[in-house]
Design a protein around this motif. Sequence first.
Motif, PDB file in Angstrom:
ATOM      1  N   PRO A   1       0.809  -0.038  -1.184  1.00 33.56           N
ATOM      2  CA  PRO A   1       1.581  -0.660  -0.098  1.00 33.56           C
ATOM      3  C   PRO A   1       2.293  -1.945  -0.540  1.00 33.56           C
ATOM      4  O   PRO A   1       3.431  -2.201  -0.141  1.00 33.56           O
ATOM      5  N   ILE A   2       1.644  -2.717  -1.386  1.00 29.32           N
ATOM      6  CA  ILE A   2       2.243  -3.954  -1.882  1.00 29.32           C
ATOM      7  C   ILE A   2       3.474  -3.633  -2.725  1.00 29.32           C
ATOM      8  O   ILE A   2       4.531  -4.263  -2.581  1.00 29.32           O
TER       9      ILE A   2
ATOM     10  N   LYS B   1       6.393  -2.569  -0.566  1.00 32.66           N
ATOM     11  CA  LYS B   1       7.036  -3.717   0.060  1.00 32.66           C
ATOM     12  C   LYS B   1       7.903  -4.465  -0.946  1.00 32.66           C
ATOM     13  O   LYS B   1       9.015  -4.900  -0.627  1.00 32.66           O
TER      14      LYS B   1
ATOM     15  N   ASP C   1      11.179  -2.884  -1.356  1.00 32.52           N
ATOM     16  CA  ASP C   1      12.106  -3.151  -0.257  1.00 32.52           C
ATOM     17  C   ASP C   1      12.811  -4.495  -0.427  1.00 32.52           C
ATOM     18  O   ASP C   1      13.919  -4.676   0.058  1.00 32.52           O
ATOM     19  N   ASN C   2      12.159  -5.431  -1.106  1.00 33.10           N
ATOM     20  CA  ASN C   2      12.677  -6.797  -1.179  1.00 33.10           C
ATOM     21  C   ASN C   2      13.311  -7.174  -2.513  1.00 33.10           C
ATOM     22  O   ASN C   2      14.009  -8.178  -2.586  1.00 33.10           O
TER      23      ASN C   2
END
Length: 144
Positions: free
Chosen positions: A14-15, A18, A21-22
């Motif tokens: 999950p990290i 994320k 995405d950034n």
Amino acid sequence: MMTVAALCSVIFMPILGKLNDNIDSRFIVPLAFVSRACLTVAFQNLQKPDDWRSYLVLSSMVVATVVQNISVDAIYLKIMNKEIRGMLTGVTCMFSQFGTLAFTLVAGGAYDTVGPKAPFALIGFLDSVFVVLFCIVWCNEKKW
């Protein structure tokens, strides 16, 4: 050993998603491939498979592979038209399986003829080739 690697992957997925995405994909994709290439070189130089360093390197190598998969999938999902996203994801998975099969056959032959470190050298080599090709495409993209 694989249990530790799998748990690390599950914790970091999950990290890493994320982060994808950034962070710009042009940065994270080559970083993931360079990381795995370096880790395969480190792995092939380990002497004891039950040493803590082996656990650390193998777990890191599995996490780097997860980063590769997530970052490449994120690129596909960002640029694909939603009407064909499912079909193209399926085609990508199909070719990924063909690639895995081909690598397994070649790496198995290399293991038998060259030695037990040959598959890791092959992974490192292929990851390095990918980074070079990625950089060539990225540099030429700016000219277009």
